[in-house]
Design a protein around this motif. Structure first.
Motif, PDB file in Angstrom:
ATOM      1  N   SER A 196      48.356  55.889  31.719  1.00  0.00           N
ATOM      2  CA  SER A 196      48.824  55.254  30.562  1.00  0.00           C
ATOM      3  C   SER A 196      48.257  54.006  29.979  1.00  0.00           C
ATOM      4  CB  SER A 196      50.301  54.775  30.600  1.00  0.00           C
ATOM      5  OG  SER A 196      50.631  53.979  29.830  1.00  0.00           O
ATOM      6  N   PRO A 197      47.720  53.835  28.846  1.00  0.00           N
ATOM      7  CA  PRO A 197      47.062  52.528  28.458  1.00  0.00           C
ATOM      8  C   PRO A 197      47.866  51.537  28.456  1.00  0.00           C
ATOM      9  CG  PRO A 197      46.692  54.348  26.740  1.00  0.00           C
ATOM     10  CD  PRO A 197      47.677  54.900  27.781  1.00  0.00           C
ATOM     11  N   GLY A 198      49.345  51.664  28.225  1.00  0.00           N
ATOM     12  CA  GLY A 198      50.310  50.644  28.204  1.00  0.00           C
ATOM     13  C   GLY A 198      50.146  49.824  29.484  1.00  0.00           C
ATOM     14  N   LEU A 199      50.271  50.297  30.597  1.00  0.00           N
ATOM     15  CA  LEU A 199      50.255  49.741  31.707  1.00  0.00           C
ATOM     16  C   LEU A 199      49.119  48.560  31.843  1.00  0.00           C
ATOM     17  CD1 LEU A 199      50.942  52.319  34.283  1.00  0.00           C
ATOM     18  CD2 LEU A 199      52.470  50.660  33.910  1.00  0.00           C
ATOM     19  N   LYS A 200      47.958  48.913  31.134  1.00  0.00           N
ATOM     20  CA  LYS A 200      46.799  48.208  31.197  1.00  0.00           C
ATOM     21  C   LYS A 200      46.273  47.821  32.335  1.00  0.00           C
ATOM     22  CE  LYS A 200      43.804  46.634  28.015  1.00  0.00           C
ATOM     23  NZ  LYS A 200      43.573  47.091  26.563  1.00  0.00           N
ATOM     24  N   LEU A 201      46.136  48.883  33.289  1.00  0.00           N
ATOM     25  CA  LEU A 201      45.497  48.295  34.730  1.00  0.00           C
ATOM     26  C   LEU A 201      44.242  49.174  35.196  1.00  0.00           C
ATOM     27  CD1 LEU A 201      48.698  48.353  37.002  1.00  0.00           C
ATOM     28  CD2 LEU A 201      47.223  46.302  36.006  1.00  0.00           C
ATOM     29  N   GLY A 202      43.240  48.543  35.580  1.00  0.00           N
ATOM     30  CA  GLY A 202      42.053  49.148  36.290  1.00  0.00           C
ATOM     31  C   GLY A 202      41.915  48.505  37.425  1.00  0.00           C
ATOM     32  N   TYR A 203      40.665  48.760  37.998  1.00  0.00           N
ATOM     33  CA  TYR A 203      40.404  48.231  39.349  1.00  0.00           C
ATOM     34  C   TYR A 203      38.787  48.325  39.517  1.00  0.00           C
ATOM     35  CZ  TYR A 203      40.656  52.914  41.019  1.00  0.00           C
ATOM     36  OH  TYR A 203      40.645  54.588  41.211  1.00  0.00           O
ATOM     37  N   VAL A 204      38.295  47.429  40.342  1.00  0.00           N
ATOM     38  CA  VAL A 204      36.812  47.405  40.594  1.00  0.00           C
ATOM     39  C   VAL A 204      36.576  47.434  42.058  1.00  0.00           C
ATOM     40  CG1 VAL A 204      36.554  44.821  40.328  1.00  0.00           C
ATOM     41  CG2 VAL A 204      34.595  46.383  40.112  1.00  0.00           C
ATOM     42  N   VAL A 205      35.697  48.149  42.735  1.00  0.00           N
ATOM     43  CA  VAL A 205      35.402  48.060  44.177  1.00  0.00           C
ATOM     44  C   VAL A 205      34.039  47.510  44.098  1.00  0.00           C
ATOM     45  CG1 VAL A 205      34.740  49.304  46.093  1.00  0.00           C
ATOM     46  CG2 VAL A 205      36.373  50.471  44.501  1.00  0.00           C
ATOM     47  N   LEU A 206      33.820  46.303  44.936  1.00  0.00           N
ATOM     48  CA  LEU A 206      32.856  45.438  44.852  1.00  0.00           C
ATOM     49  C   LEU A 206      32.104  45.216  46.187  1.00  0.00           C
ATOM     50  CD1 LEU A 206      34.902  42.430  43.300  1.00  0.00           C
ATOM     51  CD2 LEU A 206      32.827  43.598  42.465  1.00  0.00           C
ATOM     52  N   PRO A 207      30.569  45.152  46.408  1.00  0.00           N
ATOM     53  CA  PRO A 207      29.950  44.777  47.496  1.00  0.00           C
ATOM     54  C   PRO A 207      30.377  43.382  48.154  1.00  0.00           C
ATOM     55  CG  PRO A 207      28.488  45.481  45.730  1.00  0.00           C
ATOM     56  CD  PRO A 207      29.657  45.368  45.058  1.00  0.00           C
ATOM     57  N   PRO A 208      30.686  43.226  49.391  1.00  0.00           N
ATOM     58  CA  PRO A 208      31.325  42.349  49.926  1.00  0.00           C
ATOM     59  C   PRO A 208      31.151  40.669  49.474  1.00  0.00           C
ATOM     60  CG  PRO A 208      29.964  43.484  51.519  1.00  0.00           C
ATOM     61  CD  PRO A 208      29.821  44.133  50.415  1.00  0.00           C
ATOM     62  N   GLU A 209      29.555  40.668  48.876  1.00  0.00           N
ATOM     63  CA  GLU A 209      29.311  39.213  48.647  1.00  0.00           C
ATOM     64  C   GLU A 209      29.843  39.009  47.112  1.00  0.00           C
ATOM     65  OE1 GLU A 209      27.539  41.767  48.674  1.00  0.00           O
ATOM     66  OE2 GLU A 209      25.619  41.760  47.198  1.00  0.00           O
ATOM     67  N   LEU A 210      30.323  39.954  46.227  1.00  0.00           N
ATOM     68  CA  LEU A 210      30.895  39.796  45.131  1.00  0.00           C
ATOM     69  C   LEU A 210      32.335  39.483  44.914  1.00  0.00           C
ATOM     70  CD1 LEU A 210      28.370  42.012  42.641  1.00  0.00           C
ATOM     71  CD2 LEU A 210      28.338  39.557  43.301  1.00  0.00           C
ATOM     72  N   VAL A 211      33.093  39.946  45.923  1.00  0.00           N
ATOM     73  CA  VAL A 211      34.475  39.726  45.966  1.00  0.00           C
ATOM     74  C   VAL A 211      34.824  38.347  45.646  1.00  0.00           C
ATOM     75  CG1 VAL A 211      36.766  39.995  47.133  1.00  0.00           C
ATOM     76  CG2 VAL A 211      34.797  41.409  47.670  1.00  0.00           C
TER      77      VAL A 211
END
Lengths: 442, 442
Positions: A271-286
């Protein structure tokens, strides 16, 4: 392509001084397209990438929210602040969800909740990563063509955008190698910070990066990562909309956890209405990304996060995506069939990529047909009552160099979508488009 | 104050090159404080500005969501994409809400839905405004002290932050005038882009800008707006938490619609979980801010927006804020009474500002007491099991110049909050703080 803001507007005799970033921010083409759709209610928009209204998870949402409402303790958690990085329970469920999508145990991919940031749609993830890495003048490699909203974001950041040729199987490994060589020859390699790759049912072409190219693209990026680290930003927003064949593993799954940044979204699959995504990052970028998100909003809607966590835990997300795939596949078939019926009879030839998922179909005309916003086809389509996204929005600047490339160039391509429309309107839209092409040839 | 990121980290022999912005991004002090609280569960946090768990609008939420769930058409709207600027029905309701708060008809204030942008909390509004106006080296004037999260955001943007002296009635008009004069004398006036003013129950001091100063501050900003427009960013996040006396009109309400940018939030007066705020912009800033928000997320959670619209329309927002004010007032009284009982008996004097609303109390010690994070009082408070926000976080760089100012300086002030705690814990927290002060004097 679109209006650049004047950073030194004169307002009532006083100079309003915008930032350089604001000055580099274009009016998103999508706003223009939406205005066109609003101005003419009979218009069939094959342009807007909205979700199908009838496929939105109303029942799932009811079944999830009722228990959340009935339990006051859980309701309180949803109504309170969350954390900047995102709810830990949700991030753990996201690890499991990704494990399921990849078919590989999380531990073998160095996939941990600590490496994830929950964002306001995957767009925020893409923006934050850009903000953390790009200074004006830095170079980002993208597909030619690629996702126009992110091209605009990169322009705002001041990036120099360099296109890499693609074919029906995604970014060409040789073309990426050649682009790096050429940049090195010109002394520009030290300015390259990132390669952006929309790896599944790409927006705008519908093309999926072939499985065999995934480790090769990653290897190429790693090999050229000499004069400073070059990241590969993998945008997998459409990943869960696979209708045919098997869905390949992510590029991230081939990585030793150093190079790939993986961004995903629930706007397309749930659902676009929740407007949620996520990103998995290399450790140094967290830390850098969480730090910037602390400035931006110190956390996305916790209510949305608690609802999503509940839907992931109950299995509703996976179930709903399965239903959604069936509905979208029927619409994609309707579009492909309508193209097959209407386009070959026209005075000029056209070709399109047959996607196996996602929401888009990419149409290429020969050099004579001008698909740009100011060209005759676009105007004739408005007359006929149908909207498309001109290819020019999706190419890096100097998009005309792509003439004779497998996926065409800025001047004679266009993107169609069937996302929000019922099948009969999809067919009617394609008929109107065909009529417009015919109109331009007379 | 906190760790600045190394923009050229060496990762496995490869140089990871962060952006200049990421390099200017500090670890938010609040993260450190939250870690301390998590590490010791018996800790009483007079530091965290969370909402009271027992005051979250669980019933209101139930009553709002049930009809939204039962009506499939409305549920579908909530689950679909919204627009970048925010839902139009919500923005119209926000105009009415502001009209009600100001006690002035919207048409007399040039208050229109077209001038509003709905944001992911008011923090996003503050960040977007900064992003639209500030280039590295530009000057922003702030209160000394002021809201530390925004000070961090301004640092990330590369702003030079200049503090303006305050007293118990807010920013001093003469001090603002003198600051401008001094900047002009040094040739720095052309670099001034904005004055930031947290005008109600300011975070961290609890101080409200006096009614009589509001038009005067605005007039001063307008007069100095010569070599380019200077905006006044009014942060009214705590506006609806008024416990005593009348709540003044906003500075925005005195403006001829040219200078003030007004940011407000529902995180304090309703629910942080919805994560919604809004900003009212002068006409020329609407496109730049919406353009940047298009890059960031192209719209905040539409689900949250539809819920908020429903709560505004039903009157639930105003009703809930009234209940909340009663609950917070009792806790504020508990804190002020505890300070009155415990602090005067100590070997060293202290004074505090008596706020009439909001969530904070500001405590000033004489020069001998060091309240900084690395100082003895903070350490002794950790031993006693109580947390506060050191004043040093809240002052612009060079915060020590504020010695002898009415609200103290970076070295010997601290912020207390009673937001999330029950009354008995507030009292116990103040007792522990008093014990820590006593401990430092022996």
């Amino acid at each position: 392509m679109s209006q650049i803001l004047d950073v030194n507007m004169e307002i009532a005799g006083n100079r309003c001084r915008l930032s350089q970033r604001a000055g580099r921010t274009c009016d998103q083409p999508i706003s223009f397209l939406m205005q066109q759709a609003v101005a003419n209610p009979d218009m069939i928009s094959l342009a807007a990438g909205l979700a199908d209204q009838s496929c939105l998870p109303v029942e799932v949402f009811r079944n999830t929210l009722r228990p959340l409402l009935d339990d006051s303790d859980r309701a309180r958690i949803a109504l309170q602040y969350g954390t900047t990085q995102g709810d830990m329970r949700l991030r753990r469920l996201l690890v499991k969800h990704l494990e399921h999508l990849e078919g590989i145990p999380a531990c073998e991919m160095a996939l941990e909740a600590e490496r994830m940031v929950v964002t306001t749609g995957s767009q925020q993830a893409l923006q934050l990563v850009g903000d953390a890495l790009i200074d004006p003048g830095d170079i980002v490699l993208v597909g030619a063509p690629d996702y126009f909203v992110y091209l605009g974001t990169l322009e705002t950041l001041g990036a120099e955008i360099v296109g890499v040729a693609m074919d029906e199987e995604g970014m060409l490994v040789d073309a990426l190698e050649d682009t790096f060589s050429e940049l090195q020859r010109k002394g520009d390699l030290p300015r390259v910070k990132m390669v952006y790759c929309d790896s599944y049912y790409q927006n705008p072409t519908g093309v999926t990066l072939h499985e065999s190219r995934r480790p090769a693209i990653l290897d190429t990026v790693k090999r050229w990562s000499r004069e400073g680290k070059i990241y590969l930003l993998e945008d997998a927003a459409y990943r869960e909309l696979c209708y045919e064949g098997s869905c390949p593993r992510s590029i991230r799954s081939y990585d030793d956890d150093s190079t790939v940044i993986l961004a995903q979204s629930f706007s397309k699959s749930l659902s676009p209405g929740l407007k949620l995504g996520y990103v998995v990052l290399p450790p140094e970028l967290v830390d850098p990304v969480v730090g910037l998100k602390g400035n931006h909003d110190f956390g996305s809607s916790n209510l949305s996060q608690q609802i999503l966590a509940q839907m992931l835990e109950s299995g509703a997300v996976v179930e709903h995506a399965a239903e959604l795939r069936q509905a979208y596949q029927r619409k994609q078939m309707a579009m492909l069939n309508a193209l097959g019926e209407n386009m070959p009879n026209l005075p000029i030839p056209s070709r399109w990529v047959r996607p196996t998922g996602g929401l888009y179909v990419w149409l290429c005309f020969p050099e004579g047909i001008d698909t740009t916003r100011s060209g005759p086809l676009y105007r004739e389509c408005l007359n006929q009552g149908v909207l498309y996204v001109p290819g020019e929005f999706c190419f890096p600047p100097e998009g005309n160099q792509w003439v004779d490339h497998p996926l065409g160039c800025a001047q004679n391509t266009l993107r169609l979508t069937f996302g929000a429309l019922p099948e009969d309107r999809v067919e009617q839209g394609v008929q109107r488009l065909a009529a417009a092409v015919r109109g331009c040839c007379t």
